[in-house]
Scaffold this motif. Structure first.
Motif, PDB file in Angstrom:
ATOM      1  N   PHE A   1       0.800  -1.217   0.000  1.00  0.00           N
ATOM      2  CA  PHE A   1       0.000   0.000   0.000  1.00  0.00           C
ATOM      3  C   PHE A   1       0.831   1.264   0.000  1.00  0.00           C
ATOM      4  O   PHE A   1       0.291   2.364  -0.017  1.00  0.00           O
ATOM      5  N   ARG A   2       2.169   1.102   0.021  1.00  0.00           N
ATOM      6  CA  ARG A   2       2.995   2.312   0.052  1.00  0.00           C
ATOM      7  C   ARG A   2       3.404   2.774  -1.330  1.00  0.00           C
ATOM      8  O   ARG A   2       4.122   3.758  -1.453  1.00  0.00           O
ATOM      9  N   TYR A   3       3.046   2.017  -2.349  1.00  0.00           N
ATOM     10  CA  TYR A   3       3.437   2.397  -3.697  1.00  0.00           C
ATOM     11  C   TYR A   3       2.236   2.908  -4.470  1.00  0.00           C
ATOM     12  O   TYR A   3       1.119   2.438  -4.293  1.00  0.00           O
ATOM     13  N   GLU A   4       2.523   3.844  -5.392  1.00  0.00           N
ATOM     14  CA  GLU A   4       1.448   4.370  -6.223  1.00  0.00           C
ATOM     15  C   GLU A   4       1.073   3.362  -7.294  1.00  0.00           C
ATOM     16  O   GLU A   4      -0.087   3.195  -7.633  1.00  0.00           O
ATOM     17  N   VAL A   5       2.087   2.739  -7.858  1.00  0.00           N
ATOM     18  CA  VAL A   5       1.857   1.729  -8.894  1.00  0.00           C
ATOM     19  C   VAL A   5       2.462   0.427  -8.382  1.00  0.00           C
ATOM     20  O   VAL A   5       3.585   0.417  -7.880  1.00  0.00           O
ATOM     21  N   VAL A   6       1.726  -0.653  -8.502  1.00  0.00           N
ATOM     22  CA  VAL A   6       2.183  -1.916  -7.930  1.00  0.00           C
ATOM     23  C   VAL A   6       2.111  -3.012  -8.977  1.00  0.00           C
ATOM     24  O   VAL A   6       1.139  -3.094  -9.725  1.00  0.00           O
ATOM     25  N   MET A   7       3.171  -3.832  -9.030  1.00  0.00           N
ATOM     26  CA  MET A   7       3.149  -5.015  -9.899  1.00  0.00           C
ATOM     27  C   MET A   7       3.134  -6.235  -8.993  1.00  0.00           C
ATOM     28  O   MET A   7       4.056  -6.413  -8.210  1.00  0.00           O
ATOM     29  N   LEU A   8       2.102  -7.055  -9.097  1.00  0.00           N
ATOM     30  CA  LEU A   8       2.038  -8.267  -8.276  1.00  0.00           C
ATOM     31  C   LEU A   8       2.207  -9.464  -9.195  1.00  0.00           C
ATOM     32  O   LEU A   8       1.496  -9.579 -10.179  1.00  0.00           O
ATOM     33  N   VAL A   9       3.155 -10.322  -8.885  1.00  0.00           N
ATOM     34  CA  VAL A   9       3.380 -11.498  -9.728  1.00  0.00           C
ATOM     35  C   VAL A   9       3.201 -12.736  -8.859  1.00  0.00           C
ATOM     36  O   VAL A   9       3.888 -12.901  -7.864  1.00  0.00           O
ATOM     37  N   GLY A  10       2.258 -13.591  -9.246  1.00  0.00           N
ATOM     38  CA  GLY A  10       2.032 -14.822  -8.495  1.00  0.00           C
ATOM     39  C   GLY A  10       2.180 -16.004  -9.408  1.00  0.00           C
ATOM     40  O   GLY A  10       1.632 -16.027 -10.497  1.00  0.00           O
ATOM     41  N   ALA A  11       2.965 -17.002  -8.972  1.00  0.00           N
ATOM     42  CA  ALA A  11       3.176 -18.180  -9.816  1.00  0.00           C
ATOM     43  C   ALA A  11       2.541 -19.379  -9.127  1.00  0.00           C
ATOM     44  O   ALA A  11       2.868 -19.693  -7.999  1.00  0.00           O
TER      45      ALA A  11
ATOM     46  N   VAL B   1      -6.797   6.559  -1.333  1.00  0.00           N
ATOM     47  CA  VAL B   1      -5.815   5.491  -1.183  1.00  0.00           C
ATOM     48  C   VAL B   1      -4.611   5.815  -2.058  1.00  0.00           C
ATOM     49  O   VAL B   1      -4.753   6.269  -3.177  1.00  0.00           O
ATOM     50  N   PHE B   2      -3.432   5.576  -1.541  1.00  0.00           N
ATOM     51  CA  PHE B   2      -2.232   5.952  -2.258  1.00  0.00           C
ATOM     52  C   PHE B   2      -2.046   5.139  -3.545  1.00  0.00           C
ATOM     53  O   PHE B   2      -1.596   5.651  -4.552  1.00  0.00           O
ATOM     54  N   THR B   3      -2.402   3.864  -3.461  1.00  0.00           N
ATOM     55  CA  THR B   3      -2.197   3.002  -4.625  1.00  0.00           C
ATOM     56  C   THR B   3      -3.212   3.343  -5.705  1.00  0.00           C
ATOM     57  O   THR B   3      -4.413   3.318  -5.467  1.00  0.00           O
ATOM     58  N   LYS B   4      -2.698   3.663  -6.892  1.00  0.00           N
ATOM     59  CA  LYS B   4      -3.604   4.078  -7.956  1.00  0.00           C
ATOM     60  C   LYS B   4      -3.781   3.019  -9.028  1.00  0.00           C
ATOM     61  O   LYS B   4      -4.763   3.022  -9.741  1.00  0.00           O
ATOM     62  N   LYS B   5      -2.787   2.135  -9.177  1.00  0.00           N
ATOM     63  CA  LYS B   5      -2.884   1.198 -10.284  1.00  0.00           C
ATOM     64  C   LYS B   5      -2.177  -0.099  -9.895  1.00  0.00           C
ATOM     65  O   LYS B   5      -1.076  -0.066  -9.348  1.00  0.00           O
ATOM     66  N   ILE B   6      -2.857  -1.198 -10.180  1.00  0.00           N
ATOM     67  CA  ILE B   6      -2.237  -2.498  -9.876  1.00  0.00           C
ATOM     68  C   ILE B   6      -2.122  -3.289 -11.165  1.00  0.00           C
ATOM     69  O   ILE B   6      -3.109  -3.425 -11.901  1.00  0.00           O
ATOM     70  N   TYR B   7      -0.939  -3.822 -11.421  1.00  0.00           N
ATOM     71  CA  TYR B   7      -0.743  -4.757 -12.521  1.00  0.00           C
ATOM     72  C   TYR B   7      -0.559  -6.128 -11.896  1.00  0.00           C
ATOM     73  O   TYR B   7       0.355  -6.329 -11.112  1.00  0.00           O
ATOM     74  N   PHE B   8      -1.412  -7.018 -12.251  1.00  0.00           N
ATOM     75  CA  PHE B   8      -1.371  -8.330 -11.619  1.00  0.00           C
ATOM     76  C   PHE B   8      -1.034  -9.378 -12.673  1.00  0.00           C
ATOM     77  O   PHE B   8      -1.675  -9.450 -13.714  1.00  0.00           O
ATOM     78  N   TYR B   9      -0.018 -10.199 -12.396  1.00  0.00           N
ATOM     79  CA  TYR B   9       0.384 -11.256 -13.329  1.00  0.00           C
ATOM     80  C   TYR B   9       0.226 -12.593 -12.626  1.00  0.00           C
ATOM     81  O   TYR B   9       0.766 -12.815 -11.556  1.00  0.00           O
TER      82      TYR B   9
END
Lengths: 613, 186
Positions: free
Chosen positions: A446-456, A480-488
């Motif tokens: 939650f501390r980043y504006e843009v977040v990349m989440l990678v789950g395998a 909320v600080f986080t504006k965009k999530i990229y989820f892989y």
């Protein structure tokens, strides 16, 4: 069996990978020696790698070095402690094998003290909570408790081996000195001391009509030694990864031999078999001066009375009584927590043998990315299995998704009415006990504006909690600080995680309602498919929703091209810090780490967070 | 307890016992202890047990994990046929090999560990397990049909060009161009 997303990342493979990467960089650099720009690039990359590495691994390496240092110090200190005059006559018989036996004994005391501590998970949870306000890095080290437990176990095995080999020589030499019947032979003379009163003797082998094997089985030290060594060997062979991953119960039940181990360890020194000259005896009989005149000891007119010997009092209990007490407290706390009432409020059967349980427990507080241990007394009194929490802290219940892969999970499925079609009444559901939550919270997301989440694969489980929590935060607070999530999401087959696809579907629906469809951008990569499935997919090519997941964003096939992905994100979010979070295999971690470094240009900065989910 | 294949644990225990037996033997011989002949036997027996136990058996259910470089050992052990396949033979062999170790202190630990491994193997044999070699699988080459002259090149599932075309009356709503020309009656 277990179903959770814990990846314990150890320091040493990362160190190795880091060195390999360094070497490859250096070779690349050598090829481009001409340019000074290349030199600057190379050096800055080095600092980046070392910076990242130091931040993540520095504290672990420090702890391990301190531990090794204490081991080395104890070894040398106790080696030298047996080179003093009090043990002069003991050394006449045994030589340096005495010190070689006592030094690892001291290290064994230290390591047996340490080995119980990393498995007191409630104590660690308490410590983590208190440290977390000061330093998240320090708190995260406590997640590596199992790695430390294994390292200490290997050290115990090593020191046991040295101790036993030294004692083999000791027994042999003691036996020799009883058998060489010759009054002009000092070891023999020494062995005859104390024949009258049987208290002031030096040689624990009291007669020459025995042999070392019999002596070993008739002394307390020998017998307890054999018993605890056997317990240790059985514990180690049943803890091998192959056995542990396939037959957890064998590992878990055999591991309880540690009780035998600790009892035997405390009793091991009770016989006081290591003997040296008493202090009163040294005062009147100086071994340095008197050893030459051994044929006239105690006779009239000599300055050397017969020396008297005594054994050292047992010391081990002083080392291990504290941790043993802590561990007993730990088991009591686990028992107390297991008696707390846990209510199953909802049971959901997901396709592909996944069971979701929604539970409520009074006073239960969780954070994203944590896990709990669950026990079901009606299935097994002794088995506790870890599961990652898949609910968000903002919800009024907590949930786990359990894959049915082994006996315990199968029995749980049956007990919760998995094979019945009628709805079960609440009181017929089995009683469960929950211990936890454990693990370091992943609030960094939650501390980043843009977040990349990678789950395998199975690593996607903790992200359920993260995604739900981010969504709740958006709904409840508007800034909320986080504006965009990229989820892989990379998986060989989506069937096992259809529940996760359902979660994404419901999130997709909610986001469209709130006009925020571009908040979450997810990419699902199917890395393996069968020919029959491929045929079905060909036919469904034109459908609006994806044939596998039913989501609007189509499933991709193969592995993602990380270069492209990172470049696209960098161009779309110039000047911002992007947090990259991974839950998956180490190879992927290295690949992503490299991508983060290479795509961090002026403006966009990719920060790779190695989270221990 | 779940359905464990006892042989897996017996294998780990026997391998550890072999190492301990051999180490005790080396200490006995190097230190020239009394009864060093038993120690020498211990070295030989320990090494033999290690060689026999190094290749892991194929599991009845689930994936088998090989030990590094075990393929040559697998071939050697496989060559003995029923002697190595049957776990009763192994249990008896380990029991027999461990007995001389009991006569000398240095090899006593190896003796007891090997004895325990023998008991676990007996349990495995009673449960009907046996040793299977892990051999690399040779896939039969894929038969290409006679009518296919050039197999398709693109890996991801994509419908062949004939299916990707749209009907002529739906051309306006289509999202992509036809790869092949289309007439109304096709």
């Amino acid at each position: 069996m277990v179903s959770h997303g814990l990846t314990v990342v150890t320091a040493f493979p990362d160190l190795l990978l880091c060195f390999i990467y360094q070497i490859s960089l250096f070779c690349g650099f050598l090829q481009n020696l001409s340019s000074s720009l290349h030199l600057i690039f190379y050096l800055s990359l080095q600092f980046n790698i070392m910076g990242n590495f130091a931040a993540n691994e520095g504290l672990s390496i420090f702890v391990i070095l301190v531990w090794l240092g204490i081991n080395a110090f104890l070894f040398v200190h106790f080696y030298m402690a047996f080179l003093i005059d009090r043990y002069y006559y003991t050394r006449v018989i045994l030589g340096h094998a005495l010190s070689w036996a006592r030094a690892p004994a001291a290290c064994l005391n230290f390591n047996c003290l340490l080995i119980l501590l990393p498995v007191c998970r409630n104590l660690l949870s308490f410590l983590r909570g208190s440290i977390q306000c000061c330093s998240r890095t320090a708190a995260r080290q406590l997640d590596r408790n199992l790695t430390f437990h294994k390292l200490v176990a290997y050290m115990i095995a090593l020191h046991t081996a040295i101790h036993i080999i030294a004692h083999l020589f000791n027994f042999e030499r003691f036996m020799d000195s009883q058998l060489m019947i010759n009054s002009s032979y000092l070891p023999y003379v020494l062995s005859q001391i104390g024949n009258n009163d049987n208290t002031s003797y030096l040689n624990p082998i009291r007669s020459n009509e025995t042999n070392p094997t019999i002596v070993m089985f008739t002394t307390i030290a020998g017998l307890t030694g054999v018993v605890i060594t056997l317990a240790l060997i059985l514990i180690i062979t049943s803890s091998m990864e192959v056995i542990r991953r396939s037959y957890f119960e064998v590992f878990w039940f055999t591991h309880h031999l540690f009780i035998v181990f600790f009892i035997g360890l405390v009793l091991h020194g009770v016989g006081r078999i290591v003997r040296g000259q008493t202090l009163e005896s040294v005062a009147v009989h100086n071994p340095i001066k008197c050893h030459r005149h051994f044929e006239t000891w105690g006779k009239n007119g000599t300055n050397c009375p017969e020396p008297a010997f005594a054994g050292n009092p047992p010391m081990t209990w002083k080392w291990v009584v504290g941790p043993m007490f802590l561990y007993v407290c730990e088991r009591l706390v686990r028992f107390y927590r297991s008696q707390q009432k846990v209510v199953i409020t909802k049971v959901v059967m997901h396709p592909s043998k996944t069971l979701e349980l929604q539970l409520k427990k009074k006073g239960f507080k969780m954070e994203v990315g944590q896990y709990v241990f669950m026990q079901c007394p009606s299935i097994s009194q002794l088995e506790w299995h870890p599961f990652t929490l898949t609910s968000a802290p903002e919800e009024d219940h907590f949930s786990v998704h359990i894959r049915i892969v082994g006996d315990w999970t199968q029995a749980l499925y049956t007990a919760c009415g998995g094979d019945k079609t009628v709805v079960l009444d609440a009181w017929t559901l089995p009683k469960v006990a929950v211990d936890g939550p454990f693990g370091t919270a992943s609030e960094d997301v939650f501390r980043y504006e843009v977040v990349m989440l990678v789950g395998a694969g199975i690593g996607v489980t903790p992200f359920a909690s993260v995604l739900k929590s981010v969504w709740y935060k958006h709904v409840q607070e508007n800034n909320v600080f986080t504006k965009k999530i990229y989820f892989y999401w990379l998986c060989p087959e989506t069937q096992a995680f259809e529940w996760f696809a359902d979660l994404l579907q419901s999130l997709e629906r909610q986001m469209t309602e709130k006009n925020m469809s571009d908040f979450l951008s997810y990419n699902i990569y199917l890395t393996r498919w069968k020919d029959a499935e491929a045929a079905h997919l060909r036919v469904q090519y034109e459908a609006e929703d994806d044939p596998i997941t039913g989501l609007k964003q189509k499933t991709r096939y193969g592995k993602p091209n990380w270069d492209n992905e990172f470049s696209t994100i960098a161009t779309q979010h110039p000047g911002s810090k992007v947090g990259v979070f991974l839950c998956g295999p180490t190879a992927l971690a290295t690949a992503l780490g490299k991508q983060c470094i290479s795509h961090t240009e002026s403006g966009t900065e990719f920060i790779f967070n190695k989270e221990n989910f | 307890m779940g359905k464990i294949e006892w042989a897996m644990w017996a294998n780990e225990q026997a391998l550890a016992a072999g190492l301990i037996y051999a180490t005790g033997g080396i200490v006995g011989v190097a230190g020239q202890f009394r009864g060093w002949q038993f120690a020498a036997f211990g070295i030989a027996a320990g090494v033999f047990v290690c060689l026999l136990e190094y290749p892991r058996s194929k599991r009845g259910k689930g994936t088998s994990v090989e030990r590094t470089g075990q393929y040559c050992f697998t071939l050697c052990v496989k060559a003995f046929g029923p002697l190595t396949r049957n776990y009763y033979v192994r249990a008896f062999l380990h029991a027999a090999l461990c007995v001389p170790g009991g006569f000398m202190l240095a090899t006593v630990l190896g003796c007891v560990c090997l004895g325990i491994a023998s008991l676990i193997y007996l349990s495995a044999a009673i449960h009907g397990e046996h040793w299977e070699p892990i051999l690399p699988r040779t896939e039969p080459p894929k038969r290409v049909g006679d009518s296919i002259k050039e197999p398709p090149q693109n890996p991801p599932p994509r419908p062949p060009p004939e299916l990707r075309r749209k009907k002529a009356d739906k051309l306006e709503t289509a999202a992509y161009d036809n790869p092949m020309s289309v007439t109304v009656n096709e």
